[in-house]
Design a protein around this motif. Structure first.
Motif, PDB file in Angstrom:
ATOM      1  N   GLY A   1      -2.307 -19.525   2.282  1.00 45.50           N
ATOM      2  CA  GLY A   1      -2.511 -20.576   3.067  1.00 45.50           C
ATOM      3  C   GLY A   1      -3.613 -20.697   3.839  1.00 45.50           C
ATOM      4  N   THR A   2      -3.804 -20.279   4.844  1.00 49.68           N
ATOM      5  CA  THR A   2      -5.196 -20.551   6.636  1.00 49.68           C
ATOM      6  C   THR A   2      -5.113 -19.177   6.128  1.00 49.68           C
ATOM      7  OG1 THR A   2      -4.756 -22.609   7.112  1.00 49.68           O
ATOM      8  CG2 THR A   2      -5.752 -21.586   8.324  1.00 49.68           C
ATOM      9  N   ALA A   3      -3.475 -18.303   6.163  1.00 46.69           N
ATOM     10  CA  ALA A   3      -3.621 -16.685   7.339  1.00 46.69           C
ATOM     11  C   ALA A   3      -3.592 -15.972   5.632  1.00 46.69           C
ATOM     12  CB  ALA A   3      -2.210 -16.709   7.807  1.00 46.69           C
ATOM     13  N   LEU A   4      -4.396 -14.458   6.279  1.00 47.92           N
ATOM     14  CA  LEU A   4      -3.782 -13.698   5.954  1.00 47.92           C
ATOM     15  C   LEU A   4      -2.648 -12.206   6.164  1.00 47.92           C
ATOM     16  CD1 LEU A   4      -7.470 -11.888   6.082  1.00 47.92           C
ATOM     17  CD2 LEU A   4      -6.724 -13.676   4.381  1.00 47.92           C
ATOM     18  N   ILE A   5      -1.898 -12.468   4.716  1.00 50.52           N
ATOM     19  CA  ILE A   5      -1.183 -10.856   4.751  1.00 50.52           C
ATOM     20  C   ILE A   5      -1.718  -9.833   5.440  1.00 50.52           C
ATOM     21  CG2 ILE A   5       0.695 -12.912   4.608  1.00 50.52           C
ATOM     22  CD1 ILE A   5       1.269 -12.075   2.247  1.00 50.52           C
ATOM     23  N   PHE A   6      -1.079  -8.720   5.569  1.00 53.12           N
ATOM     24  CA  PHE A   6      -0.945  -7.371   5.747  1.00 53.12           C
ATOM     25  C   PHE A   6      -0.199  -6.319   4.412  1.00 53.12           C
ATOM     26  CE2 PHE A   6      -5.737  -7.406   8.296  1.00 53.12           C
ATOM     27  CZ  PHE A   6      -5.468  -8.942   7.816  1.00 53.12           C
ATOM     28  N   GLY A   7      -1.217  -5.328   4.988  1.00 54.78           N
ATOM     29  CA  GLY A   7      -0.247  -4.178   4.033  1.00 54.78           C
ATOM     30  C   GLY A   7      -0.377  -3.479   5.187  1.00 54.78           C
ATOM     31  N   LYS A   8       0.340  -2.042   4.640  1.00 57.64           N
ATOM     32  CA  LYS A   8       1.389  -1.604   5.612  1.00 57.64           C
ATOM     33  C   LYS A   8       0.410  -0.112   6.778  1.00 57.64           C
ATOM     34  CE  LYS A   8       6.095  -1.630   5.315  1.00 57.64           C
ATOM     35  NZ  LYS A   8       7.331  -1.129   5.394  1.00 57.64           N
ATOM     36  N   GLY A   9      -0.833  -0.138   5.863  1.00 54.44           N
ATOM     37  CA  GLY A   9      -2.666   0.414   5.961  1.00 54.44           C
ATOM     38  C   GLY A   9      -2.502   1.699   5.682  1.00 54.44           C
ATOM     39  N   THR A  10      -3.133   2.514   5.053  1.00 55.13           N
ATOM     40  CA  THR A  10      -4.010   4.268   4.458  1.00 55.13           C
ATOM     41  C   THR A  10      -4.053   4.272   5.299  1.00 55.13           C
ATOM     42  OG1 THR A  10      -3.026   3.705   2.033  1.00 55.13           O
ATOM     43  CG2 THR A  10      -3.900   5.736   2.477  1.00 55.13           C
ATOM     44  N   THR A  11      -4.413   5.579   5.957  1.00 55.89           N
ATOM     45  CA  THR A  11      -4.970   6.353   6.726  1.00 55.89           C
ATOM     46  C   THR A  11      -6.021   7.258   5.516  1.00 55.89           C
ATOM     47  OG1 THR A  11      -3.662   6.316   8.718  1.00 55.89           O
ATOM     48  CG2 THR A  11      -5.532   8.073   8.813  1.00 55.89           C
ATOM     49  N   LEU A  12      -6.972   7.087   6.104  1.00 58.71           N
ATOM     50  CA  LEU A  12      -7.534   7.980   4.778  1.00 58.71           C
ATOM     51  C   LEU A  12      -8.447   8.901   5.729  1.00 58.71           C
ATOM     52  CD1 LEU A  12      -9.327   9.114   2.390  1.00 58.71           C
ATOM     53  CD2 LEU A  12     -11.236   7.344   2.667  1.00 58.71           C
ATOM     54  N   SER A  13      -8.320   9.715   5.740  1.00 60.37           N
ATOM     55  CA  SER A  13      -9.085  11.620   6.598  1.00 60.37           C
ATOM     56  C   SER A  13     -10.133  12.077   5.349  1.00 60.37           C
ATOM     57  CB  SER A  13      -7.519  12.484   6.194  1.00 60.37           C
ATOM     58  OG  SER A  13      -8.255  13.489   8.027  1.00 60.37           O
TER      59      SER A  13
ATOM     60  N   ALA B   1     -10.732   6.282   8.446  1.00 65.27           N
ATOM     61  CA  ALA B   1     -10.537   5.894   9.250  1.00 65.27           C
ATOM     62  C   ALA B   1      -8.953   4.647   8.483  1.00 65.27           C
ATOM     63  CB  ALA B   1     -11.807   3.949   9.115  1.00 65.27           C
ATOM     64  N   MET B   2      -8.728   3.768   8.757  1.00 65.47           N
ATOM     65  CA  MET B   2      -7.367   2.565   8.499  1.00 65.47           C
ATOM     66  C   MET B   2      -8.070   1.904   7.468  1.00 65.47           C
ATOM     67  SD  MET B   2      -3.861   2.583   8.404  1.00 65.47           S
ATOM     68  CE  MET B   2      -3.285   3.569   9.883  1.00 65.47           C
ATOM     69  N   TYR B   3      -7.159   1.492   6.733  1.00 69.37           N
ATOM     70  CA  TYR B   3      -7.570   0.949   5.617  1.00 69.37           C
ATOM     71  C   TYR B   3      -6.307  -0.373   5.490  1.00 69.37           C
ATOM     72  CZ  TYR B   3     -12.006   3.633   4.642  1.00 69.37           C
ATOM     73  OH  TYR B   3     -13.072   4.457   4.889  1.00 69.37           O
ATOM     74  N   TYR B   4      -6.854  -1.700   5.432  1.00 69.47           N
ATOM     75  CA  TYR B   4      -5.698  -2.220   5.024  1.00 69.47           C
ATOM     76  C   TYR B   4      -6.518  -3.460   3.920  1.00 69.47           C
ATOM     77  CZ  TYR B   4      -3.794  -1.322   9.707  1.00 69.47           C
ATOM     78  OH  TYR B   4      -3.134  -1.127  11.042  1.00 69.47           O
TER      79      TYR B   4
ATOM     80  N   GLN C   1       0.953  -1.129   0.291  1.00 68.39           N
ATOM     81  CA  GLN C   1       0.217  -0.185   0.184  1.00 68.39           C
ATOM     82  C   GLN C   1       0.876   0.898  -0.031  1.00 68.39           C
ATOM     83  OE1 GLN C   1      -3.020  -2.080   3.640  1.00 68.39           O
ATOM     84  NE2 GLN C   1      -3.586   0.049   3.082  1.00 68.39           N
ATOM     85  N   PRO C   2       1.200   1.826  -1.117  1.00 64.87           N
ATOM     86  CA  PRO C   2       2.505   2.738  -0.996  1.00 64.87           C
ATOM     87  C   PRO C   2       2.199   3.770  -0.509  1.00 64.87           C
ATOM     88  CG  PRO C   2       0.631   2.922  -3.514  1.00 64.87           C
ATOM     89  CD  PRO C   2       0.314   1.969  -1.919  1.00 64.87           C
ATOM     90  N   GLU C   3       0.641   3.981  -0.203  1.00 67.30           N
ATOM     91  CA  GLU C   3       0.314   5.547   0.784  1.00 67.30           C
ATOM     92  C   GLU C   3       0.031   5.495   1.863  1.00 67.30           C
ATOM     93  OE1 GLU C   3      -2.527   6.442  -3.222  1.00 67.30           O
ATOM     94  OE2 GLU C   3      -2.658   5.604  -1.937  1.00 67.30           O
ATOM     95  N   LYS C   4       0.699   6.170   2.906  1.00 64.65           N
ATOM     96  CA  LYS C   4       0.815   6.461   4.196  1.00 64.65           C
ATOM     97  C   LYS C   4      -0.737   6.957   4.547  1.00 64.65           C
ATOM     98  CE  LYS C   4       5.098   5.885   6.935  1.00 64.65           C
ATOM     99  NZ  LYS C   4       6.391   5.992   7.703  1.00 64.65           N
ATOM    100  N   LEU C   5      -1.181   8.211   4.266  1.00 65.28           N
ATOM    101  CA  LEU C   5      -1.815   9.028   4.223  1.00 65.28           C
ATOM    102  C   LEU C   5      -2.890   9.730   3.515  1.00 65.28           C
ATOM    103  CD1 LEU C   5      -3.838  10.740   6.205  1.00 65.28           C
ATOM    104  CD2 LEU C   5      -1.438  12.374   6.562  1.00 65.28           C
ATOM    105  N   LEU C   6      -3.505   9.324   2.719  1.00 66.22           N
ATOM    106  CA  LEU C   6      -4.580   9.950   1.864  1.00 66.22           C
ATOM    107  C   LEU C   6      -5.349  11.062   2.194  1.00 66.22           C
ATOM    108  CD1 LEU C   6      -5.056   9.654  -1.492  1.00 66.22           C
ATOM    109  CD2 LEU C   6      -7.052   8.207  -0.953  1.00 66.22           C
ATOM    110  N   SER C   7      -5.640  11.932   1.521  1.00 62.76           N
ATOM    111  CA  SER C   7      -6.530  13.502   2.725  1.00 62.76           C
ATOM    112  C   SER C   7      -7.502  14.224   1.365  1.00 62.76           C
ATOM    113  CB  SER C   7      -5.739  14.729   3.598  1.00 62.76           C
ATOM    114  OG  SER C   7      -5.024  14.181   4.053  1.00 62.76           O
TER     115      SER C   7
END
Lengths: 107, 115
Positions: free
Chosen positions: A92-104, A83-86, A6-12
């Motif tokens: 396999g059984t699990a999910l791997i997540f990105g670093k997240g983007t905060t939407l403001s 909010a924060m979006y991931y 997830q290339p953006e940390k913050l999106l306003s």
């Protein structure tokens, strides 16, 4: 190796503006992709998944295998979308997540 | 509605202490997971379990262990807490599926501070 970016940390954005939260993945097989959302002081919850091909709270996401992307879109942002979006990828059984983007979303 | 309950919302422990984080789910889910959530790093998988007494390492298992003696309960253990384990810990569960990934249901999290 499987990876979610997830290339953006913050999106306003302003209320009423279109929103696109970017997600790119690396996976050799047929991917299963999800978007999760965490509102302030709430638990992380599923927003949508690509196999459902549904729209939740006005958000949609299309899997583009050629570009290995699963961007989250909404035509008109609302303040309650802040909010924060991931983005997440099945491994396999699990999910791997990105670093997240905060939407403001502001008025 | 699935409920995943983490026993503590906040914990403060000292360096070197053995720490237990507890998680219980009430929907008879086969799979349970522990993630840690850090700003700028997202969620990282520590361990998961797909059955009682079964466990698998995730991406960052060092310094942690887990226990699953009963289907509904999954414990995360910090053998000797260190300051770099200060974090938000999230427990999650999901039903087993042979054909696709089931969505995860998360608890509220435990914010652990190690001093």
């Amino acid at each position: 190796a499987q990876r979610v970016t997830q290339p953006e940390k913050l999106l306003s954005v302003f209320k009423g503006a279109p929103v696109e939260l970017k997600c790119n993945y690396s996976y050799s097989g047929s991917p299963e992709l999800f978007w999760y959302v965490q509102y302030s002081r709430q638990r992380l919850q599923l927003l949508l998944r690509h196999i459902s091909r549904e729209s939740i709270k006005g958000f949609t996401a299309d899997l583009n295998k050629g570009e290995t992307s699963f961007h989250l879109k909404k035509p008109f942002a609302q303040e309650e979308d802040s909010a924060m979006y991931y983005c997440a990828l099945g491994r396999g059984t699990a999910l791997i997540f990105g670093k997240g983007t905060t939407l403001s979303v502001s008025s | 509605d699935v409920k995943v309950t983490q026993s503590s919302r906040y914990l403060v422990k000292r360096t070197g202490e053995k720490v237990f984080l507890e998680c219980v789910q009430d929907m008879d889910h086969e799979n349970m997971f522990w993630y840690r959530q850090d700003p700028g790093l997202g969620l990282r998988l520590i361990y998961f379990s797909y059955d009682v007494k079964m466990k698998e390492k995730g991406d960052i298992p060092e310094g942690y262990s887990v226990s699953r003696e009963k289907k509904e309960r999954f414990s995360l253990i910090l053998e000797s807490a260190s300051t770099n384990q200060t974090s938000m810990y999230l427990c999650a569960s999901s039903p087993a599926s042979s054909s696709y990934n089931s969505p995860l249901h998360f608890g509220n999290g435990t914010r652990l501070t190690v001093t």
